[in-house]
Design an enzyme around this catalytic site. Sequence first.
Site, PDB file in Angstrom:
ATOM      1  CE1 TYR A  14      -3.197  -2.881   0.513  1.00  0.00           C
ATOM      2  CE2 TYR A  14      -2.935  -2.704   2.885  1.00  0.00           C
ATOM      3  CZ  TYR A  14      -3.487  -3.333   1.793  1.00  0.00           C
ATOM      4  OH  TYR A  14      -4.314  -4.409   1.970  1.00  0.00           O
ATOM      5  CD  GLU A  64     -19.983  -5.313  17.740  1.00  0.00           C
ATOM      6  OE1 GLU A  64     -21.213  -5.148  17.744  1.00  0.00           O
ATOM      7  OE2 GLU A  64     -19.428  -6.382  17.426  1.00  0.00           O
TER       8      GLU A  64
END
Length: 215
Positions: free
Chosen positions: A121, A194
């Site tokens: 990347y 979450e």
Amino acid sequence: KAGPVMAAADMFKINIRGKGGHGAMPQGTNDTILAASQLINSLQTIISRSTNPLESAVLTVGKINGGHNFNVIADHVKLEGTTRAYTEKNREMIKQKMKNIILGIEKITGAEIELDYEDGYPPVINDDICSKNLLHSASKVVSQAGEPYLTMGGEDFSYFANEIPGCFFFIGSAPKGTKPLEVPHHCSHFNIDEDALAIGSSAFVQLIEDLLIVN
């Protein structure tokens, strides 16, 4: 944060081949374990002596395989690792320095060393305007919004940011009761809170609302 926030993440494999033999009779062999040891130590000097101390970069040898028995000089060693850099200049410098060091270790040890270097990347470079807009909108969603820590991790979002101005941002997902990075990525018991997903979604919605008002 505008500018570099995550590093280019490249990978490499190095095969060292020589002539093995009995551990008690090293003469006439090309000790690939010794060559690997010298190579690993020398590669670390790229960061400590060839990189500007104010420009972060990393070279890690994360895997080494070689040898079959305690009294046998190995004829093959394989190394695998990764390099990280915030700039393309340092990225190319590290790659070239690795090639130069390998040539030197070959001459010293007589072993044959092959480098397989794979570009991963690119670095994540946040756009100035996108970062400013996101920070403004995120400050309406959370009580504290500011510049994140820099990380040498890699992220494929960089491909998007290279085509269209963008901003990669962190929402803070450490589980309640733990410190940030106390349980790091790639850890066997890594977990997230979450509830952070709602923060990320809200930041996007707020950003869209603010941009619609401006435009």
